[in-house]
Scaffold this active site. Structure first.
Site, PDB file in Angstrom:
ATOM      1  N   ARG A  26       0.816  -1.217   0.000  1.00 21.78           N
ATOM      2  CA  ARG A  26       0.000   0.000   0.000  1.00 21.78           C
ATOM      3  C   ARG A  26       0.851   1.269   0.000  1.00 21.78           C
ATOM      4  O   ARG A  26       0.459   2.285   0.589  1.00 21.78           O
ATOM      5  CB  ARG A  26      -0.985   0.009   1.176  1.00 21.78           C
ATOM      6  CG  ARG A  26      -1.813  -1.266   1.311  1.00 21.78           C
ATOM      7  CD  ARG A  26      -2.694  -1.558   0.116  1.00 21.78           C
ATOM      8  NE  ARG A  26      -3.733  -0.584  -0.086  1.00 21.78           N
ATOM      9  CZ  ARG A  26      -4.967  -0.655   0.429  1.00 21.78           C
ATOM     10  NH1 ARG A  26      -5.297  -1.657   1.180  1.00 21.78           N
ATOM     11  NH2 ARG A  26      -5.859   0.263   0.166  1.00 21.78           N
ATOM     12  N   ARG A  30      -2.583   6.901  -0.119  1.00 20.76           N
ATOM     13  CA  ARG A  30      -2.682   6.902   1.339  1.00 20.76           C
ATOM     14  C   ARG A  30      -1.762   7.894   2.030  1.00 20.76           C
ATOM     15  O   ARG A  30      -2.200   8.879   2.570  1.00 20.76           O
ATOM     16  CB  ARG A  30      -2.379   5.508   1.903  1.00 20.76           C
ATOM     17  CG  ARG A  30      -3.476   4.518   1.662  1.00 20.76           C
ATOM     18  CD  ARG A  30      -3.149   3.233   2.365  1.00 20.76           C
ATOM     19  NE  ARG A  30      -4.343   2.570   2.866  1.00 20.76           N
ATOM     20  CZ  ARG A  30      -4.323   1.532   3.681  1.00 20.76           C
ATOM     21  NH1 ARG A  30      -3.191   1.058   4.132  1.00 20.76           N
ATOM     22  NH2 ARG A  30      -5.438   0.995   4.087  1.00 20.76           N
ATOM     23  N   ARG A  39      -5.467  12.919  -6.408  1.00 20.44           N
ATOM     24  CA  ARG A  39      -6.787  12.378  -6.074  1.00 20.44           C
ATOM     25  C   ARG A  39      -7.829  13.497  -6.018  1.00 20.44           C
ATOM     26  O   ARG A  39      -8.947  13.323  -6.506  1.00 20.44           O
ATOM     27  CB  ARG A  39      -6.640  11.665  -4.730  1.00 20.44           C
ATOM     28  CG  ARG A  39      -7.852  11.134  -4.093  1.00 20.44           C
ATOM     29  CD  ARG A  39      -8.256   9.799  -4.699  1.00 20.44           C
ATOM     30  NE  ARG A  39      -9.179   9.152  -3.785  1.00 20.44           N
ATOM     31  CZ  ARG A  39     -10.365   9.643  -3.452  1.00 20.44           C
ATOM     32  NH1 ARG A  39     -10.776  10.762  -3.995  1.00 20.44           N
ATOM     33  NH2 ARG A  39     -11.130   9.001  -2.603  1.00 20.44           N
ATOM     34  N   ASP A  76      -7.107  -1.659  -7.544  1.00 20.31           N
ATOM     35  CA  ASP A  76      -7.645  -2.277  -6.328  1.00 20.31           C
ATOM     36  C   ASP A  76      -7.976  -3.729  -6.641  1.00 20.31           C
ATOM     37  O   ASP A  76      -8.217  -4.079  -7.799  1.00 20.31           O
ATOM     38  CB  ASP A  76      -8.900  -1.550  -5.837  1.00 20.31           C
ATOM     39  CG  ASP A  76      -9.192  -1.906  -4.383  1.00 20.31           C
ATOM     40  OD1 ASP A  76      -8.613  -1.271  -3.490  1.00 20.31           O
ATOM     41  OD2 ASP A  76      -9.977  -2.850  -4.137  1.00 20.31           O
ATOM     42  N   TYR A 153     -15.884 -10.153  -0.333  1.00 21.56           N
ATOM     43  CA  TYR A 153     -16.538  -8.878  -0.674  1.00 21.56           C
ATOM     44  C   TYR A 153     -17.777  -9.092  -1.549  1.00 21.56           C
ATOM     45  O   TYR A 153     -18.765  -8.368  -1.430  1.00 21.56           O
ATOM     46  CB  TYR A 153     -15.549  -7.939  -1.374  1.00 21.56           C
ATOM     47  CG  TYR A 153     -14.486  -7.418  -0.426  1.00 21.56           C
ATOM     48  CD1 TYR A 153     -14.777  -6.384   0.462  1.00 21.56           C
ATOM     49  CD2 TYR A 153     -13.214  -7.960  -0.395  1.00 21.56           C
ATOM     50  CE1 TYR A 153     -13.817  -5.905   1.344  1.00 21.56           C
ATOM     51  CE2 TYR A 153     -12.243  -7.493   0.481  1.00 21.56           C
ATOM     52  CZ  TYR A 153     -12.556  -6.468   1.352  1.00 21.56           C
ATOM     53  OH  TYR A 153     -11.614  -6.007   2.227  1.00 21.56           O
TER      54      TYR A 153
HETATM   55  O1  1CP Z   1      -0.482   1.413  -2.475  1.00 22.03           O
HETATM   56  C1  1CP Z   1      -0.984   0.556  -3.153  1.00 22.03           C
HETATM   57  O2  1CP Z   1      -0.552  -0.584  -3.126  1.00 22.03           O
HETATM   58  C2  1CP Z   1      -2.099   1.019  -4.022  1.00 22.03           C
HETATM   59  C3  1CP Z   1      -2.866   0.019  -4.747  1.00 22.03           C
HETATM   60  C4  1CP Z   1      -3.866  -0.762  -3.879  1.00 22.03           C
HETATM   61  C5  1CP Z   1      -3.771  -2.102  -3.485  1.00 22.03           C
HETATM   62  C6  1CP Z   1      -2.595  -3.050  -3.674  1.00 22.03           C
HETATM   63  C7  1CP Z   1      -5.120  -0.266  -3.424  1.00 22.03           C
HETATM   64  C8  1CP Z   1      -5.618   1.107  -3.616  1.00 22.03           C
HETATM   65  N1  1CP Z   1      -5.795  -1.308  -2.854  1.00 22.03           N
HETATM   66  C9  1CP Z   1      -5.001  -2.433  -2.857  1.00 22.03           C
HETATM   67  C10 1CP Z   1      -5.312  -3.776  -2.377  1.00 22.03           C
HETATM   68  C11 1CP Z   1      -6.502  -4.007  -1.556  1.00 22.03           C
HETATM   69  N2  1CP Z   1      -7.735  -3.401  -1.627  1.00 22.03           N
HETATM   70  C12 1CP Z   1      -6.582  -5.036  -0.576  1.00 22.03           C
HETATM   71  C13 1CP Z   1      -5.477  -6.023  -0.283  1.00 22.03           C
HETATM   72  C14 1CP Z   1      -4.390  -5.452   0.559  1.00 22.03           C
HETATM   73  C15 1CP Z   1      -4.733  -5.221   2.011  1.00 22.03           C
HETATM   74  O3  1CP Z   1      -5.094  -6.170   2.712  1.00 22.03           O
HETATM   75  O4  1CP Z   1      -4.583  -4.072   2.436  1.00 22.03           O
HETATM   76  C16 1CP Z   1      -7.866  -4.988  -0.009  1.00 22.03           C
HETATM   77  C17 1CP Z   1      -8.413  -5.868   1.091  1.00 22.03           C
HETATM   78  C18 1CP Z   1      -8.590  -3.955  -0.686  1.00 22.03           C
HETATM   79  C19 1CP Z   1     -10.001  -3.569  -0.498  1.00 22.03           C
HETATM   80  C20 1CP Z   1     -10.119  -2.138  -0.127  1.00 22.03           C
HETATM   81  N3  1CP Z   1      -9.970  -1.114  -1.026  1.00 22.03           N
HETATM   82  C21 1CP Z   1     -10.297  -1.585   1.145  1.00 22.03           C
HETATM   83  C22 1CP Z   1     -10.453  -2.379   2.444  1.00 22.03           C
HETATM   84  C23 1CP Z   1     -11.888  -2.557   2.780  1.00 22.03           C
HETATM   85  C24 1CP Z   1     -12.127  -3.318   4.079  1.00 22.03           C
HETATM   86  O5  1CP Z   1     -12.434  -4.507   4.027  1.00 22.03           O
HETATM   87  O6  1CP Z   1     -12.028  -2.687   5.138  1.00 22.03           O
HETATM   88  C25 1CP Z   1     -10.304  -0.191   1.003  1.00 22.03           C
HETATM   89  C26 1CP Z   1     -10.518   0.842   2.071  1.00 22.03           C
HETATM   90  C27 1CP Z   1     -10.081   0.097  -0.372  1.00 22.03           C
HETATM   91  C28 1CP Z   1      -9.941   1.432  -0.998  1.00 22.03           C
HETATM   92  C29 1CP Z   1      -8.622   1.783  -1.546  1.00 22.03           C
HETATM   93  N4  1CP Z   1      -7.847   0.966  -2.366  1.00 22.03           N
HETATM   94  C30 1CP Z   1      -6.693   1.612  -2.712  1.00 22.03           C
HETATM   95  C31 1CP Z   1      -6.748   2.915  -2.110  1.00 22.03           C
HETATM   96  C32 1CP Z   1      -5.696   3.973  -2.262  1.00 22.03           C
HETATM   97  C33 1CP Z   1      -7.947   2.996  -1.383  1.00 22.03           C
HETATM   98  C34 1CP Z   1      -8.457   4.182  -0.582  1.00 22.03           C
HETATM   99  C35 1CP Z   1      -9.478   4.926  -1.356  1.00 22.03           C
HETATM  100  C36 1CP Z   1      -9.107   6.317  -1.741  1.00 22.03           C
HETATM  101  O7  1CP Z   1      -7.955   6.769  -1.765  1.00 22.03           O
HETATM  102  O8  1CP Z   1     -10.062   6.997  -2.038  1.00 22.03           O
END
Ligand code: 1CP
Length: 345
Positions: A26, A30, A39, A76, A153
């Site tokens: 990640r 973030r 963003r 994602d 999901y």
């Molecule tokens: O930094 C990076 O690696 C960016 C790319 C990336 C990756 C590899 C994002 C962007 N998401 C992910 C993987 C991801 N997404 C996982 C697996 C990794 C982990 O366990 O952390 C999972 C479970 C998700 C699902 C997801 N997407 C969640 C979690 C939901 C929950 O169950 O609580 C969330 C909050 C997101 C949103 C998201 N995905 C990525 C970003 C930058 C964001 C935040 C949204 C935003 O910036 O508006």
């Protein structure tokens, strides 16, 4: 194209490298103000993911700013359900939401196996733009969720601490569960192969919700499908990161992949013993260690590096970096890995 820094690829192949490679799960988005600026100029997360030039830009930011040894494509794991016919929304400050979920065989009939080029072309385009702009500076990591985590999901519709609805289906409707898991697996295989064809140099599979299953169900409903993926991605090294799957480490040692990711609860020497000597290990500093002082981060990182030893290790955190961590602290982690591991050779 020739890679100028191919440390992570050589390490993933088990070769002895001049220092330990480092990146952070990640790392894109973030934590970086530069990400938040990009963003803010768009309508939201999904538009960013679907705009290849901007997705490439935020993919490369951590390479420039943090000095990591790999980029990970900005996307994602939830693009797969959407490509199968189950679209998601990203709710500000809350996370993903699926307006529709899978409850029954008739819901399943509405879904299809994703076609990578027509349904996920925007990710493939983002990979191509990123590769061009990276110009060989570091390798690019492609990724997907493990079928079990994606299933969570699609059944539940949003994040959950227990995913009890998804787990319930494994007990009540195992045939339906297997059908959906197989469709996700087939979609994921096509998607990952297309990512490699578009330029991804290494692949990571995220099983973020591995740890909520009992060991027998984990083998039956998750590892089985991860293993199918590992068996057919032969072109590039594959990493499997299954958070919380401490009970499956011995079995993961048998997967047809190069690297196993460890979370921060998994003992490093114990994991090496269970997984065996062949696999490369990735991880596993507690993401919270980055809230410490500079000196504390250096000590924690050095202790971690000592436990893994010089080779067959890719340094990372034990899960994604937390959003409110100071990027300067991330730089301390990255710099410590680079300098300390080089000095140990
Ligand atoms: O930094 C990076 O690696 C960016 C790319 C990336 C990756 C590899 C994002 C962007 N998401 C992910 C993987 C991801 N997404 C996982 C697996 C990794 C982990 O366990 O952390 C999972 C479970 C998700 C699902 C997801 N997407 C969640 C979690 C939901 C929950 O169950 O609580 C969330 C909050 C997101 C949103 C998201 N995905 C990525 C970003 C930058 C964001 C935040 C949204 C935003 O910036 O508006």
């Amino acid at each position: 194209m020739e890679l100028k820094n191919d440390l992570i690829i050589r390490a993933a192949k088990g070769e002895q490298t001049e220092r330990t490679p480092v990146w952070l799960m990640r790392q894109a988005g973030r934590i970086l103000p530069e990400y938040r600026a990009v963003r803010a100029s768009l309508s939201g997360f999904i538009e960013l993911v679907k705009t290849p030039d901007r997705a490439a830009e935020v993919t490369i930011q951590p390479v420039d700013i943090l000095g990591v040894d790999a980029a990970i494509i900005f996307s994602d794991i939830l693009v797969i359900p959407e490509a199968m016919g189950l679209p998601y929304e990203m709710v500000e400050k809350k996370g993903p939401l699926f307006p529709e979920t899978v409850d029954s065989a008739s819901d399943l009939k509405k879904l299809k196996v994703a076609d990578a080029s027509s349904d996920l072309g925007y990710v493939l385009d983002a990979i191509k733009v990123t590769k061009r702009e990276l110009d060989g500076r570091v390798p690019l990591i492609g990724f997907a969720g493990a079928p079990w985590t994606i299933f969570c999901y699609m059944i539940e519709g949003h994040g959950s601490k227990t995913f009890s609805k998804a787990r319930k289906m494994l007990y009540n409707e195992p045939v339906l569960a297997d059908q959906l898991l197989q469709m996700i697996t087939d979609s994921t295989i096509a998607y990952l192969k297309a990512q490699v064809a578009a330029g991804a140099d290494i692949i990571q599979i995220f099983d973020s919700w591995a740890g909520i299953l009992p060991a027998n169900l984990y083998e039956r409903f998750s590892l089985k499908y991860i293993s199918q993926i590992c068996d057919v991605i032969e072109e590039v090294p594959v990493t499997v990161f299954a958070k919380g799957a401490y009970f499956a480490r011995r079995a993961m040692g048998q997967l047809n992949c190069q690297t196993i990711g460890l979370d921060w609860n998994m003992g490093i020497r114990e994991s090496r013993g269970l997984i065996g000597p062949e696999k490369v290990l990735q991880g596993n500093l507690d993401p919270c260690a980055l809230y410490g002082s500079e000196r504390e981060i250096q000590i924690a990182t050095q202790t971690m590096l000592d436990s893994f030893g010089p080779y067959k290790h890719i340094a990372n955190l034990g899960h994604g970096v937390y959003p409110d961590v100071d990027p300067e602290k991330v730089k301390v982690f990255v710099k410590t890995v680079k300098e300390y591991s080089a000095a140990q050779r």
